[in-house]
Design a protein around this motif. Sequence first.
Motif, PDB file in Angstrom:
ATOM      1  N   GLN A   5       0.829  -1.202   0.000  1.00  0.00           N
ATOM      2  CA  GLN A   5       0.000   0.000   0.000  1.00  0.00           C
ATOM      3  C   GLN A   5       0.866   1.256   0.000  1.00  0.00           C
ATOM      4  N   ILE A   6       1.902   1.274   0.827  1.00  0.00           N
ATOM      5  CA  ILE A   6       2.793   2.439   0.884  1.00  0.00           C
ATOM      6  C   ILE A   6       3.518   2.618  -0.438  1.00  0.00           C
ATOM      7  N   ARG A   7       3.985   1.530  -1.009  1.00  0.00           N
ATOM      8  CA  ARG A   7       4.655   1.609  -2.310  1.00  0.00           C
ATOM      9  C   ARG A   7       3.700   2.123  -3.386  1.00  0.00           C
ATOM     10  N   ASN A   8       2.464   1.661  -3.345  1.00  0.00           N
ATOM     11  CA  ASN A   8       1.480   2.121  -4.333  1.00  0.00           C
ATOM     12  C   ASN A   8       1.188   3.610  -4.165  1.00  0.00           C
ATOM     13  N   ILE A   9       1.089   4.073  -2.920  1.00  0.00           N
ATOM     14  CA  ILE A   9       0.846   5.491  -2.678  1.00  0.00           C
ATOM     15  C   ILE A   9       2.025   6.321  -3.166  1.00  0.00           C
ATOM     16  N   ALA A  10       3.246   5.836  -2.907  1.00  0.00           N
ATOM     17  CA  ALA A  10       4.452   6.557  -3.327  1.00  0.00           C
ATOM     18  C   ALA A  10       4.455   6.781  -4.840  1.00  0.00           C
ATOM     19  N   GLU A  11       3.925   5.832  -5.578  1.00  0.00           N
ATOM     20  CA  GLU A  11       3.924   5.930  -7.040  1.00  0.00           C
ATOM     21  C   GLU A  11       2.958   6.984  -7.572  1.00  0.00           C
ATOM     22  N   THR A  12       2.089   7.533  -6.703  1.00  0.00           N
ATOM     23  CA  THR A  12       1.148   8.567  -7.146  1.00  0.00           C
ATOM     24  C   THR A  12       1.775   9.963  -7.116  1.00  0.00           C
ATOM     25  N   PHE A  13       2.954  10.103  -6.520  1.00  0.00           N
ATOM     26  CA  PHE A  13       3.611  11.415  -6.399  1.00  0.00           C
ATOM     27  C   PHE A  13       4.300  11.800  -7.702  1.00  0.00           C
ATOM     28  N   GLU A  14       4.351  13.091  -7.973  1.00  0.00           N
ATOM     29  CA  GLU A  14       5.254  13.602  -9.000  1.00  0.00           C
ATOM     30  C   GLU A  14       6.686  13.423  -8.489  1.00  0.00           C
ATOM     31  N   THR A  15       7.626  13.123  -9.373  1.00  0.00           N
ATOM     32  CA  THR A  15       8.972  12.790  -8.937  1.00  0.00           C
ATOM     33  C   THR A  15       9.962  13.933  -9.160  1.00  0.00           C
ATOM     34  N   ILE A  16      11.085  13.828  -8.431  1.00  0.00           N
ATOM     35  CA  ILE A  16      12.209  14.741  -8.580  1.00  0.00           C
ATOM     36  C   ILE A  16      13.474  13.891  -8.549  1.00  0.00           C
ATOM     37  N   GLY A  17      14.494  14.284  -9.308  1.00  0.00           N
ATOM     38  CA  GLY A  17      15.723  13.500  -9.379  1.00  0.00           C
ATOM     39  C   GLY A  17      16.817  14.058  -8.485  1.00  0.00           C
ATOM     40  N   LEU A  18      17.903  13.291  -8.354  1.00  0.00           N
ATOM     41  CA  LEU A  18      19.021  13.718  -7.516  1.00  0.00           C
ATOM     42  C   LEU A  18      19.611  15.048  -7.977  1.00  0.00           C
ATOM     43  N   THR A  19      19.674  15.258  -9.283  1.00  0.00           N
ATOM     44  CA  THR A  19      20.274  16.488  -9.800  1.00  0.00           C
ATOM     45  C   THR A  19      19.444  17.722  -9.463  1.00  0.00           C
ATOM     46  N   ASP A  20      18.176  17.514  -9.118  1.00  0.00           N
ATOM     47  CA  ASP A  20      17.301  18.631  -8.764  1.00  0.00           C
ATOM     48  C   ASP A  20      17.319  18.935  -7.269  1.00  0.00           C
ATOM     49  N   MET A  21      18.115  18.159  -6.506  1.00  0.00           N
ATOM     50  CA  MET A  21      18.109  18.283  -5.050  1.00  0.00           C
ATOM     51  C   MET A  21      19.096  19.329  -4.536  1.00  0.00           C
ATOM     52  N   ASP A  22      19.952  19.858  -5.392  1.00  0.00           N
ATOM     53  CA  ASP A  22      20.998  20.769  -4.935  1.00  0.00           C
ATOM     54  C   ASP A  22      20.433  21.981  -4.205  1.00  0.00           C
ATOM     55  N   SER A  23      19.303  22.473  -4.679  1.00  0.00           N
ATOM     56  CA  SER A  23      18.741  23.687  -4.092  1.00  0.00           C
ATOM     57  C   SER A  23      18.104  23.443  -2.726  1.00  0.00           C
ATOM     58  N   VAL A  24      17.925  22.178  -2.339  1.00  0.00           N
ATOM     59  CA  VAL A  24      17.304  21.870  -1.044  1.00  0.00           C
ATOM     60  C   VAL A  24      18.176  20.924  -0.231  1.00  0.00           C
ATOM     61  N   GLN A  25      19.507  21.062  -0.342  1.00  0.00           N
ATOM     62  CA  GLN A  25      20.393  20.225   0.458  1.00  0.00           C
ATOM     63  C   GLN A  25      20.273  20.544   1.937  1.00  0.00           C
ATOM     64  N   LEU A  26      20.082  21.845   2.272  1.00  0.00           N
ATOM     65  CA  LEU A  26      19.865  22.268   3.657  1.00  0.00           C
ATOM     66  C   LEU A  26      20.933  21.694   4.590  1.00  0.00           C
ATOM     67  N   MET A  27      22.192  21.977   4.293  1.00  0.00           N
ATOM     68  CA  MET A  27      23.295  21.499   5.119  1.00  0.00           C
ATOM     69  C   MET A  27      23.353  22.239   6.459  1.00  0.00           C
ATOM     70  N   ASN A  28      22.711  23.394   6.543  1.00  0.00           N
ATOM     71  CA  ASN A  28      22.548  24.117   7.804  1.00  0.00           C
ATOM     72  C   ASN A  28      21.059  24.362   7.968  1.00  0.00           C
ATOM     73  N   ARG A  29      20.473  23.773   8.995  1.00  0.00           N
ATOM     74  CA  ARG A  29      19.012  23.711   9.005  1.00  0.00           C
ATOM     75  C   ARG A  29      18.467  23.537  10.415  1.00  0.00           C
ATOM     76  N   VAL A  30      17.129  23.562  10.489  1.00  0.00           N
ATOM     77  CA  VAL A  30      16.375  23.213  11.692  1.00  0.00           C
ATOM     78  C   VAL A  30      15.620  21.922  11.398  1.00  0.00           C
ATOM     79  N   ASP A  31      15.724  20.954  12.307  1.00  0.00           N
ATOM     80  CA  ASP A  31      15.060  19.660  12.145  1.00  0.00           C
ATOM     81  C   ASP A  31      13.909  19.528  13.139  1.00  0.00           C
ATOM     82  N   THR A  32      12.787  19.022  12.673  1.00  0.00           N
ATOM     83  CA  THR A  32      11.657  18.691  13.543  1.00  0.00           C
ATOM     84  C   THR A  32      11.277  17.245  13.263  1.00  0.00           C
ATOM     85  N   LYS A  33      11.264  16.422  14.316  1.00  0.00           N
ATOM     86  CA  LYS A  33      11.053  14.982  14.123  1.00  0.00           C
ATOM     87  C   LYS A  33       9.722  14.528  14.720  1.00  0.00           C
ATOM     88  N   PHE A  34       9.194  13.472  14.108  1.00  0.00           N
ATOM     89  CA  PHE A  34       7.945  12.864  14.549  1.00  0.00           C
ATOM     90  C   PHE A  34       8.106  11.347  14.477  1.00  0.00           C
TER      91      PHE A  34
END
Length: 258
Positions: A5-34
Motif C-alpha cells: 500500500q505504501i509503495r502504491n501510494i508513493a507511485e502517485t507522487f510527481e517525482t524529482i531527481g538527484l540532480t534537482d536536489m541541490d537547491s534543497v540540500q539544507l546542510m545548515n538547518r532546523v530539524d523537527t522529528k515525529f
Amino acid sequence: MPSHQIRNIAETFETIGLTDMDSVQLMNRVDTKFVFTLNDLELVLPKLSEYYYILNVEGVLLSEYESLYFDDAKFSSYHDHHRKKVDRFKVRYRKYINSNLAFLEVKHKSKGRTEKSRIRVKNIPTEMNKKDFDFVKNAGIKSNSMFPSLMNSFSRITLVSKAMNERLTLDLDLTYQLNDKVEVIQNIVIAELKQEKAMRNSPFYQLMKDNLIRPLKISKYTIGYILLYGLESTKYNRFKKKLLKINKLQKQCSPQLF
C-alpha cells in the motif's frame, strides 16, 4: 518491508531527481522529528502528494541507506546528547545503496540548528584512516581517536516541497547491528522535517497537528545505542519518555522493544 500500500501510494507522487536536489540540500538547518506507525503513514501519505515531490533514484522511490557511526572511547556522542549538551557532534559513514554513493559525514548540533559537513568516500570502511580523521577534526571533533560504535540501515522516502525550502524524510524498517547482535524496529516511522528555519505552516507539520501527532526530539543513534548496549550499562533517564512513546506505538503492532 514497507507494505504494498505504501509503495502504491508513493507511485502517485510527481517525482524529482538527484540532480534537482541541490537547491534543497539544507546542510545548515532546523530539524523537527515525529514518530508514528506504518498504519499512520498509510493514512497521511496520500494527503502529501499535492504539496511534495518524491525523490526518484533510478526508478527507486524507497531508497536503502546504511550508516556506520563512529564514537570515542567515552561514547561522547551518546552521552553529550543525554546530558543535553547544546554543542554536540555525530560522526558517521553513510552509503546510499541505490545510487552507490558513500560519504563521511559530521553532524554538528548547536543552539537548535544542525550543520552537516561531508566528503565523498569510496565505501564504508571498518576503521577511519588519517585523511578522514583529519576531516572530522577540522569539523570540530576534539577526540583523539574514534572507532565504530554501531551500524544501522533503513528504507527512506524523501519528499521535497513544491513551494517551500523544505525536505521531509520518512525512515522505515530501522535495523541496528553491533558485531553479531541485531535489533529491528518494525512498523515504526521516524519522520524528519528539514527546514532553513522553523515554519509551522508546512503542510506536513499541519497534517501532524491535525492528526494529534506531536514533535518528538529523537535520535536514531541514541535509540540504537540503548538497544545494542543494553539498559543495564547505559544512562538513559532523559530518554525514558521517548522509549515509552516508541513502546506504546510498537505494542500496537508487536511486542515491546525495551
